[in-house]
Design a protein around this motif. Structure first.
Motif, PDB file in Angstrom:
ATOM      1  N   LEU A   1       1.346  -1.291   0.150  1.00 22.38           N
ATOM      2  CA  LEU A   1      -0.390   0.470   0.070  1.00 22.38           C
ATOM      3  C   LEU A   1       1.100   1.544   0.203  1.00 22.38           C
ATOM      4  O   LEU A   1       0.584   2.340  -0.677  1.00 22.38           O
ATOM      5  N   LYS A   2       2.029   0.833   0.704  1.00 21.58           N
ATOM      6  CA  LYS A   2       2.853   2.152   0.671  1.00 21.58           C
ATOM      7  C   LYS A   2       4.213   2.755  -0.885  1.00 21.58           C
ATOM      8  O   LYS A   2       4.083   3.756  -0.496  1.00 21.58           O
ATOM      9  N   VAL A   3       3.306   1.547  -1.682  1.00 25.05           N
ATOM     10  CA  VAL A   3       4.406   1.434  -2.641  1.00 25.05           C
ATOM     11  C   VAL A   3       3.467   2.831  -3.349  1.00 25.05           C
ATOM     12  O   VAL A   3       4.145   3.132  -4.474  1.00 25.05           O
ATOM     13  N   TYR A   4       2.216   1.765  -3.310  1.00 27.69           N
ATOM     14  CA  TYR A   4       1.106   2.369  -4.448  1.00 27.69           C
ATOM     15  C   TYR A   4       0.916   3.950  -3.938  1.00 27.69           C
ATOM     16  O   TYR A   4       0.937   4.181  -4.778  1.00 27.69           O
ATOM     17  N   ASN A   5       0.920   4.206  -2.461  1.00 24.03           N
ATOM     18  CA  ASN A   5       0.306   5.454  -2.289  1.00 24.03           C
ATOM     19  C   ASN A   5       1.968   6.742  -3.054  1.00 24.03           C
ATOM     20  O   ASN A   5       1.862   7.564  -3.093  1.00 24.03           O
TER      21      ASN A   5
END
Ligand code: CDP
Ligand code: MG
Length: 679
Positions: free
Chosen positions: A530-534
């Motif tokens: 999720l952090k990568v995407y955000n």
């Protein structure tokens, strides 16, 4: 053996190629006639395509075939690979008027790459832009477009013809389609059904479809000389490379190209590197060797290369997965190298474990592979196994996928189509009843079905998402935790598989450092994704950012597309888009709501034990979690079997959540030993 990083060859998609009515009134048939008149003066590329169409084995049977289709509602079409079934028959139907009045011709492909490449080819041949008269639909996950179209249009009213192509591959989607279209054909007498197959099993198809007639397209097949090794090969990859080089140095390049069957992307990349290295060593002593890889996840820009004619004085070596066995035909192959393996899915209904293993191929497969060398002239096939192995060890046919897969997805779709009695569904080869029961059990646990086995409201919502039921459940449950925005990002990222992080051999330390940034605070793999995407989103989807962080930009773009589709579906099932970025427990609870059946607990010896159906598992070395802390309780996305049973994509949870979220599935005693030991 390739390790856990390798990707599934897209075996179970059914993708659709659509030929629709000509919108701008161009009469394609006339253009075709014109090109013939102009022969043989300097031909344009388009004219060359048109004349090539007429050299295909199916061409002399055009009229006869159209007549047979006219006369019969269901027709089984059998022809050697490369005879022009896929690219020509939809065009013949279009030319014969089956696309008039806005109707569509659908042609299903089990593989995404094949659907894209064939649609591109057909649009070229028709001289139209891809995406207008000819298009393709592919989806991102497990099962195919057409199966989903059934949800919106159960009688496929907009289709005049449906061609279920590559039927012999017997993928899960093809087999389900068989049952559905057989049923539709009964109440839609105007719908034409074509089942096309590369020679195998035609009688079986005919029997299943109420003795439908079989139309045989006589193939040209040249003799193929089969060579076996005298002793089993310890390292088939190495043996394949050595064999290819031997062929290359001992036969003039104009003689013909080489096709090597390998099991997956990683193996293909190794072979490519090794071949490059070795030919460089030989320098100008040998003719140029053009290396062409082809596998499911190969970027579209690179896919065209395998179809480019080999320049004079050079030789092409195609490194392919099973995709080249029947789906794609590459002209000019004279030598086939067949190590005898394929990466195949298998499923254990008892444990619910799905695994992807390198497995020996079947005799039918071996013969298909050999046949690829004899299309344009006599060929040679080098089997990197012994004749004894072939005759005694290989199965006759590959087991249909439906008998070696997790059925949860299919059961949910069929239920949402109103097909309730699955044990009596008209399967060509039924799945093991244990697998059906297991699927029903899981769907019940996820609250998608009630005690009577009927679809619940949750289940109906889940069925809208083209995802594994556990992922769909995670999304549906995220409504409660006010984090649907996060849930669809995580689902999109998980759908990409394992090609997010990039780890070049010479920069592994940098790559690992970059990656560990996303794991700060021991958040677990789901939240790291999720952090990568955000983070990527915060840079306005910057490509540069991806390079700097060793992230594959192509995978991210795909995740973004998938996320966009999921966003649309959220709206459709009326789940409000809410974001709850700072409440990590809420996000983890949403994950747990989907993945509670995949919980595991730390053991004294450092390994883990799954809570239901206990077995010993480990955290996959690629997990960021394993590096930073040793969580006592986790849920995992999937188990993969390589050298050990590994949990991949792991998130730490609190054991009491299991009882809170799934009281029908976990009892206090399942989690209490931990609670006690805490005091
Ligand atoms: O479906 P079937 O195996 O019978 O044949 P096909 O896929 O329709 O292929 C017919 C011919 O078109 C073959 O000679 C292929 O090499 C050629 N083709 C091509 O050049 N480029 C593509 N993308 C697809 C097919
Ligand atoms: Mg075909």
């Amino acid at each position: 053996m390739p390790d856990a990083y390798d990707d599934v060859e897209g075996g179970d998609q059914t993708e659709v190629i659509k030929a629709e009515t000509v919108v701008d009134g161009v009469n394609l048939v006339e253009q075709e006639e014109l090109s013939v008149v102009q022969l043989p003066t300097a031909k344009t590329a388009f004219e060359k395509l048109q004349s090539d169409r007429k050299t295909l084995p199916v061409y002399p049977y055009r009229e006869e075939l159209l007549r047979a289709i006219n006369d019969h509602q269901i027709l089984i079409i059998v022809g050697e690979t490369g005879s022009g079934k896929t690219t020509q028959i939809p065009q013949y139907l279009h030319e014969a008027g089956y696309t008039s009045r806005g109707r569509k011709i659908g042609c299903t492909q089990p593989r995404r790459v094949a659907a894209m490449s064939i649609a591109a080819r057909v649009s070229q041949e028709m001289g139209v832009k891809l995406g207008h008269e000819v298009g393709y639909s592919i989806r991102f996950e497990d099962y195919g477009m057409l199966l989903r179209e059934f949800l919106g249009e159960p009688d496929l009213a907009s289709y005049s013809v449906l061609m279920v192509d590559e039927a012999h591959e017997r993928t899960l989607s093809t087999d389900i389609l068989f049952g559905l279209v057989k049923d539709i054909a009964r109440f839609r007498p105007d719908l034409k059904l074509l089942i096309s197959s590369a020679t195998l099993d035609a009688e079986k198809f005919s029997d299943y479809f109420d003795s439908a007639p079989i139309f045989k397209i006589p193939g040209r097949r040249f003799p193929v000389e089969i060579h076996y090794t005298k002793a089993p090969e310890a390292d088939y990859l190495d043996a394949a490379i050595v064999t290819a080089l031997q062929i290359h140095v001992t036969h003039p390049p104009g003689d013909g190209d080489i096709l090597i069957f390998l099991t997956g992307q990683e193996e293909i990349e190794i072979a490519e590197e090794t071949l490059k290295h070795k030919t460089r060593g030989l320098g100008s002593k040998i003719a140029e060797l053009i290396i062409c890889p082809i596998y499911a996840n190969l970027p579209t820009e690179l896919q065209g290369k395998i179809f480019e004619p080999t320049p004079e004085g050079a030789r092409k070596v195609v490194l392919a997965t099973n995709i080249a066995e029947t789906s794609l035909t590459i002209d000019g192959i004279k030598y086939v190298i067949d190590p005898g393996f394929v990466k195949m899915k298998s499923y254990n209904p008892r444990t619910g474990m799905e695994s992807l293993l390198v497995t020996p191929i079947s005799k039918a497969s071996a013969n298909q592979r050999a046949g690829r060398s004899g299309r344009t002239g006599p060929g040679k096939c080098f089997r990197l196994y012994t004749a004894y192995n072939y005759y005694n060890d290989l199965d006759d046919n590959t087991v249909p996928e439906i008998q070696r897969t997790n059925m949860a997805n299919v059961v949910l779709s069929l239920k949402s189509l109103g097909i309730n009695d699955l044990l009596n569904f008209d399967f060509m080869d039924p799945p093991p009843s244990e697998a059906l029961l297991k699927a029903l059990e899981l769907l019940y646990a996820l609250s998608a079905l009630n005690k009577q086995g009927e679809l619940t409201k949750v289940g109906r919502r889940m069925a809208e998402f083209p995802l594994d039921p556990m992922l769909s459940k995670m999304i549906v449950a995220s409504e409660k935790y006010q984090c649907s925005d996060e849930a669809i990002s995580i689902a999109a990222m998980l759908s990409i598989g394992n090609s997010i992080f990039y780890r070049p051999k010479d920069k592994q330390v940098h790559a690992d450092n970059a990656r560990s940034n996303f794991h700060m605070g021991n958040v677990g793999d789901h939240l790291a994704l999720l952090k990568v995407y955000n983070s990527w989103k915060d840079t306005n989807f910057s490509t540069q950012w991806c390079y700097e962080n060793y992230i594959q930009v192509r995978s991210m773009k795909r995740a973004r597309d998938i996320r966009g589709q999921l966003e649309g579906l959220l709206e459709r099932v009326e789940i409000e888009k809410t974001s709850n970025p700072n409440d990590l427990d809420a996000i983890k609870k949403a994950i747990t709501s989907g993945f509670f059946p995949h919980s595991a607990k730390l053991q004294k010896n450092g390994s883990y034990r799954t809570v239901k159906h206990p077995q010993t598992v480990q955290i996959h070395p690629s997990s960021g979690l394993a590096q930073v802390l040793i969580p006592r309780w986790v849920v995992y996305h999937e188990l993969v079997l390589t050298s050990k049973e590994y949990m991949r994509q792991v998130t730490q949870i609190k054991p009491e959540w299991l009882v809170e979220i799934a009281p029908h599935y976990y009892q206090l005693k399942d989690v209490e030993d931990h609670l006690v030991s805490k005091n």
